[in-house]
Motif scaffolding. Sequence first.
Motif: not given
Length: 121
Positions: A40-44, A84-90
């Motif tokens: 759901g987010k743009d590439r960063e 690693l954190k759940p926010e790193d999922t990508a």
Amino acid sequence: QVQLVESGGGLVQAGGSLRLSCTASQRTFSSYGWFRRAPGKDREFVAAISWSGRNIYYVDSVKGRFTISTDNAKNTVYLQMNSLKPEDTAVYYCATSLFAATSDQNRFDYWGQGTQVTVSS
């Protein structure tokens, strides 16, 4: 054209580690970069390194946890990911640029196929 093959993604628990690899078919570039796209987010931008290793940059959220490095004899760039954190999922993508290391994705010309990293809580 330059072809990039990525590997090393997977599923890990929070606090775990993964090491991503990206190998280029030829060396016709000046720098490597790692980028990611979360659901759901743009590439960063994540990290970048010049071929010489003189310039290295990270997005603030991964500083102290991720390390970018190269093995120039193998035309390979790595991304060591610790704590690693759940926010790193990508989905993580490597890329090459004719310019010096930069966070601007528009400066990168060739891209890998992407590798999924999932971090569970």
